[in-house]
Design a protein around this motif. Structure first.
Motif, PDB file in Angstrom:
ATOM      1  N   ARG A 126       0.829  -1.206   0.000  1.00 51.67           N
ATOM      2  CA  ARG A 126       0.000   0.000   0.000  1.00 51.67           C
ATOM      3  C   ARG A 126       0.865   1.258   0.000  1.00 51.67           C
ATOM      4  O   ARG A 126       0.551   2.253  -0.673  1.00 51.67           O
ATOM      5  N   ALA A 127       1.952   1.220   0.756  1.00 53.50           N
ATOM      6  CA  ALA A 127       2.849   2.374   0.811  1.00 53.50           C
ATOM      7  C   ALA A 127       3.514   2.609  -0.542  1.00 53.50           C
ATOM      8  O   ALA A 127       3.661   3.761  -0.987  1.00 53.50           O
ATOM      9  N   PHE A 128       3.923   1.535  -1.215  1.00 51.34           N
ATOM     10  CA  PHE A 128       4.487   1.679  -2.557  1.00 51.34           C
ATOM     11  C   PHE A 128       3.442   2.239  -3.521  1.00 51.34           C
ATOM     12  O   PHE A 128       3.749   3.066  -4.381  1.00 51.34           O
ATOM     13  N   GLU A 129       2.202   1.787  -3.370  1.00 56.49           N
ATOM     14  CA  GLU A 129       1.130   2.281  -4.224  1.00 56.49           C
ATOM     15  C   GLU A 129       0.921   3.777  -4.019  1.00 56.49           C
ATOM     16  O   GLU A 129       0.674   4.528  -4.977  1.00 56.49           O
ATOM     17  N   ALA A 130       1.059   4.230  -2.783  1.00 58.34           N
ATOM     18  CA  ALA A 130       0.850   5.650  -2.472  1.00 58.34           C
ATOM     19  C   ALA A 130       1.889   6.547  -3.123  1.00 58.34           C
ATOM     20  O   ALA A 130       1.650   7.742  -3.320  1.00 58.34           O
ATOM     21  N   VAL A 131       3.051   5.979  -3.455  1.00 64.34           N
ATOM     22  CA  VAL A 131       4.103   6.787  -4.089  1.00 64.34           C
ATOM     23  C   VAL A 131       4.271   6.440  -5.562  1.00 64.34           C
ATOM     24  O   VAL A 131       5.302   6.745  -6.160  1.00 64.34           O
ATOM     25  N   GLY A 132       3.258   5.790  -6.151  1.00 63.63           N
ATOM     26  CA  GLY A 132       3.242   5.676  -7.605  1.00 63.63           C
ATOM     27  C   GLY A 132       3.411   4.318  -8.227  1.00 63.63           C
ATOM     28  O   GLY A 132       3.311   4.180  -9.455  1.00 63.63           O
ATOM     29  N   LEU A 133       3.648   3.266  -7.432  1.00 66.70           N
ATOM     30  CA  LEU A 133       3.790   1.934  -8.010  1.00 66.70           C
ATOM     31  C   LEU A 133       2.431   1.246  -8.058  1.00 66.70           C
ATOM     32  O   LEU A 133       1.590   1.444  -7.179  1.00 66.70           O
ATOM     33  N   ALA A 134       2.192   0.459  -9.083  1.00 67.10           N
ATOM     34  CA  ALA A 134       0.947  -0.296  -9.208  1.00 67.10           C
ATOM     35  C   ALA A 134       1.024  -1.531  -8.298  1.00 67.10           C
ATOM     36  O   ALA A 134       2.018  -2.249  -8.313  1.00 67.10           O
ATOM     37  N   ARG A 135      -0.038  -1.773  -7.538  1.00 66.00           N
ATOM     38  CA  ARG A 135      -0.066  -2.893  -6.599  1.00 66.00           C
ATOM     39  C   ARG A 135      -0.734  -4.095  -7.256  1.00 66.00           C
ATOM     40  O   ARG A 135      -1.898  -4.039  -7.633  1.00 66.00           O
ATOM     41  N   ARG A 136       0.022  -5.172  -7.393  1.00 61.28           N
ATOM     42  CA  ARG A 136      -0.501  -6.393  -7.987  1.00 61.28           C
ATOM     43  C   ARG A 136      -0.886  -7.394  -6.900  1.00 61.28           C
ATOM     44  O   ARG A 136      -0.129  -7.591  -5.935  1.00 61.28           O
ATOM     45  N   VAL A 137      -2.016  -8.040  -7.050  1.00 64.53           N
ATOM     46  CA  VAL A 137      -2.495  -9.035  -6.101  1.00 64.53           C
ATOM     47  C   VAL A 137      -2.301 -10.424  -6.695  1.00 64.53           C
ATOM     48  O   VAL A 137      -2.692 -10.689  -7.837  1.00 64.53           O
ATOM     49  N   SER A 138      -1.678 -11.300  -5.939  1.00 63.53           N
ATOM     50  CA  SER A 138      -1.558 -12.691  -6.342  1.00 63.53           C
ATOM     51  C   SER A 138      -1.895 -13.552  -5.127  1.00 63.53           C
ATOM     52  O   SER A 138      -2.467 -13.059  -4.153  1.00 63.53           O
ATOM     53  N   TYR A 139      -1.534 -14.829  -5.158  1.00 60.88           N
ATOM     54  CA  TYR A 139      -1.823 -15.670  -4.001  1.00 60.88           C
ATOM     55  C   TYR A 139      -0.893 -16.874  -3.973  1.00 60.88           C
ATOM     56  O   TYR A 139      -0.341 -17.303  -4.981  1.00 60.88           O
ATOM     57  N   GLN A 140      -0.700 -17.363  -2.776  1.00 57.44           N
ATOM     58  CA  GLN A 140      -0.029 -18.630  -2.524  1.00 57.44           C
ATOM     59  C   GLN A 140      -0.938 -19.446  -1.612  1.00 57.44           C
ATOM     60  O   GLN A 140      -2.032 -18.993  -1.258  1.00 57.44           O
ATOM     61  N   TYR A 141      -0.460 -20.618  -1.212  1.00 56.10           N
ATOM     62  CA  TYR A 141      -1.217 -21.445  -0.270  1.00 56.10           C
ATOM     63  C   TYR A 141      -0.458 -21.518   1.046  1.00 56.10           C
ATOM     64  O   TYR A 141       0.671 -22.003   1.103  1.00 56.10           O
ATOM     65  N   HIS A 142      -1.072 -21.007   2.107  1.00 56.56           N
ATOM     66  CA  HIS A 142      -0.465 -20.955   3.429  1.00 56.56           C
ATOM     67  C   HIS A 142      -1.307 -21.740   4.429  1.00 56.56           C
ATOM     68  O   HIS A 142      -2.537 -21.784   4.321  1.00 56.56           O
ATOM     69  N   TRP A 143      -0.655 -22.332   5.403  1.00 55.53           N
ATOM     70  CA  TRP A 143      -1.350 -22.952   6.529  1.00 55.53           C
ATOM     71  C   TRP A 143      -1.346 -21.967   7.689  1.00 55.53           C
ATOM     72  O   TRP A 143      -0.319 -21.333   7.976  1.00 55.53           O
ATOM     73  N   ARG A 144      -2.490 -21.828   8.355  1.00 55.20           N
ATOM     74  CA  ARG A 144      -2.598 -20.918   9.488  1.00 55.20           C
ATOM     75  C   ARG A 144      -3.044 -21.682  10.731  1.00 55.20           C
ATOM     76  O   ARG A 144      -3.923 -22.546  10.674  1.00 55.20           O
ATOM     77  N   ASN A 145      -2.436 -21.345  11.829  1.00 56.97           N
ATOM     78  CA  ASN A 145      -2.718 -21.995  13.102  1.00 56.97           C
ATOM     79  C   ASN A 145      -3.885 -21.288  13.786  1.00 56.97           C
ATOM     80  O   ASN A 145      -3.739 -20.192  14.304  1.00 56.97           O
ATOM     81  N   ASP A 146      -5.037 -21.931  13.774  1.00 59.82           N
ATOM     82  CA  ASP A 146      -6.225 -21.359  14.400  1.00 59.82           C
ATOM     83  C   ASP A 146      -6.357 -21.814  15.847  1.00 59.82           C
ATOM     84  O   ASP A 146      -7.445 -22.192  16.310  1.00 59.82           O
ATOM     85  N   GLY A 147      -5.244 -21.820  16.576  1.00 61.92           N
ATOM     86  CA  GLY A 147      -5.264 -22.180  17.984  1.00 61.92           C
ATOM     87  C   GLY A 147      -5.385 -23.671  18.228  1.00 61.92           C
ATOM     88  O   GLY A 147      -5.916 -24.092  19.271  1.00 61.92           O
ATOM     89  N   TYR A 148      -4.889 -24.488  17.303  1.00 63.36           N
ATOM     90  CA  TYR A 148      -4.990 -25.932  17.463  1.00 63.36           C
ATOM     91  C   TYR A 148      -4.135 -26.411  18.635  1.00 63.36           C
ATOM     92  O   TYR A 148      -2.974 -26.004  18.786  1.00 63.36           O
ATOM     93  N   ALA A 149      -4.682 -27.286  19.441  1.00 69.41           N
ATOM     94  CA  ALA A 149      -3.916 -27.885  20.535  1.00 69.41           C
ATOM     95  C   ALA A 149      -3.182 -29.138  20.072  1.00 69.41           C
ATOM     96  O   ALA A 149      -2.103 -29.458  20.567  1.00 69.41           O
ATOM     97  N   THR A 150      -3.777 -29.839  19.104  1.00 71.20           N
ATOM     98  CA  THR A 150      -3.193 -31.073  18.589  1.00 71.20           C
ATOM     99  C   THR A 150      -3.421 -31.154  17.083  1.00 71.20           C
ATOM    100  O   THR A 150      -4.236 -30.420  16.519  1.00 71.20           O
ATOM    101  N   PHE A 151      -2.724 -32.094  16.458  1.00 74.18           N
ATOM    102  CA  PHE A 151      -2.935 -32.319  15.032  1.00 74.18           C
ATOM    103  C   PHE A 151      -4.354 -32.814  14.773  1.00 74.18           C
ATOM    104  O   PHE A 151      -4.956 -32.495  13.740  1.00 74.18           O
ATOM    105  N   GLU A 152      -4.908 -33.556  15.718  1.00 70.23           N
ATOM    106  CA  GLU A 152      -6.279 -34.048  15.574  1.00 70.23           C
ATOM    107  C   GLU A 152      -7.273 -32.887  15.553  1.00 70.23           C
ATOM    108  O   GLU A 152      -8.300 -32.944  14.854  1.00 70.23           O
ATOM    109  N   ASP A 153      -6.992 -31.824  16.325  1.00 70.95           N
ATOM    110  CA  ASP A 153      -7.847 -30.628  16.266  1.00 70.95           C
ATOM    111  C   ASP A 153      -7.840 -30.034  14.864  1.00 70.95           C
ATOM    112  O   ASP A 153      -8.876 -29.587  14.354  1.00 70.95           O
ATOM    113  N   PHE A 154      -6.688 -30.027  14.260  1.00 73.15           N
ATOM    114  CA  PHE A 154      -6.569 -29.521  12.890  1.00 73.15           C
ATOM    115  C   PHE A 154      -7.360 -30.399  11.920  1.00 73.15           C
ATOM    116  O   PHE A 154      -8.132 -29.904  11.095  1.00 73.15           O
TER     117      PHE A 154
END
Length: 357
Positions: A126-154
């Motif tokens: 966003r800061a780069f965009e504010a000074v004139g660069l075009a902001r491109r959106v892409s994606y990857q695949y990430h795992w996020r920890n939603d407070g799991y206590a065990t792998f079974e919770d996941f």
């Protein structure tokens, strides 16, 4: 980390001879360094994961020079992170504007066609965009920890079909007579050359099997990075239970909050072994250690059934030639709308994961 960049450069992986001419930008107030950005001049897009080959092809057909380009990034490393470093207490917005202006001047004076910041943090894009660069959106695949206590919770977040699939794939490790564990600082310090060489040989085994494989990372890099920052690298390894022989492994980079999957390889082929070494095992380790995000690297829709979710990544772009800058900005805007809608639809209607409570 400076140690990572230093290892890439001194090992000969990221040099002018390999397509990475260092052009690091620094901003000074008198004799005091107040901001900096690791940057490289490139004559191609190999190893920067910018996904701009289509733009380069279009420019070539229009007979408009696309290269060289100046990229603010980490060579061969498609991981999100801070691309502009600002000293504590300084005005980040002001120094961003000054450093970007300096980068543009470098481009103009050196005949460089464009400026790119690859995989910056969201606020930085966003800061780069504010000074004139075009902001491109892409994606990857990430795992996020939603407070799991065990792998079974996941696993409980999976629908029944995918949960049973994951259990079958995990069970294959023992069925093949293999064991998994992760080597960290103490063991790496005890035998740095041994494990650096193992990581290199594993990585090379994968690269050499692929018709498009490239030996970007050499043995000297592994030795240097294991020696210089063993507290922040790890090797998840699979070995035969009967004799302890190393058969596969994944070289990762770790912080207290994030795990970054980097390079995988195997000396022997076993069904589902890649999923276990590169995903399930490290997810279980993340849960046990309280790590919040596991970035598995670029690409790979096969990550979705194993619990990874689409996550936005960003890049920022400025072309000095208006004939490229204007149409690419228009394309980026359309592309961003499409990708944002697609990601939101996936989050609302995913058939794989239940909503975290």
């Amino acid at each position: 980390r400076w140690a990572w960049l230093e290892a890439l450069e001194t090992s000969g992986c990221a040099t002018a001879a390999t397509g990475w001419q260092a052009c690091h930008l620094t901003l000074w107030r008198g004799g005091e360094l107040v901001a900096a950005a690791p940057a490289y001049i490139k004559e191609d897009s190999d190893g920067d994961f910018s996904r701009d080959w289509g733009w380069a092809d279009a420019a070539m057909r229009a007979r408009i020079p696309y290269y060289p380009k100046l990229v603010l990034t980490v060579p061969f490393t498609p991981c999100t992170g801070r691309r502009l470093l600002v000293r504590a207490g300084e005005d980040r917005a002001e120094l961003t504007e000054l450093l970007v202006a300096g980068a543009q001047k470098v481009c103009e004076e050196a005949g460089i066609a464009s400026l790119h910041a690859l995989f910056p943090l969201a606020d930085e894009a966003r800061a780069f965009e504010a000074v004139g660069l075009a902001r491109r959106v892409s994606y990857q695949y990430h795992w996020r920890n939603d407070g799991y206590a065990t792998f079974e919770d996941f696993l409980a977040r999976f629908d029944s079909k995918k949960r049973n699939q994951a259990k079958r794939e995990r069970a294959s490790v023992a069925q093949h007579g293999l064991t998994l564990r992760t080597l960290r600082e103490a063991e790496l310090r005890a035998a740095p050359k041994k494990w650096a060489d193992a990581a290199y040989e594993l990585h090379r085994s994968t690269v050499d099997k692929l018709m498009w494989g490239r030996r970007w990372i050499n043995r000297a890099f592994y030795r240097r990075v294991v020696e210089r920052m063993p507290e922040e690298v790890e090797l998840a390894k699979a070995e035969r239970a009967a004799d302890g022989k190393l058969v596969a492994g994944a070289f990762n980079v770790a912080s207290k909050t994030h795990l970054y999957g980097r390079y995988w390889g195997c000396f022997e082929e076993y069904r589902f072994l890649h999923f276990n070494v590169c995903m399930y095992h490290s997810i279980q380790e993340c849960i046990a250690r309280g790590v919040q995000v596991f970035e598995g690297g670029a690409g790979g829709e096969h990550k979705i059934p194993r619990g990874f979710e689409p996550a936005e990544t960003f890049s920022s772009h400025l072309f000095l030639d208006e004939r490229l800058d204007r149409p690419i900005r228009e394309f980026i805007a359309r592309e961003a709308d499409e990708r944002t809608r697609a990601l939101e639809h996936w989050r609302q209607h995913t058939p794989i994961l239940k909503k975290a409570s």
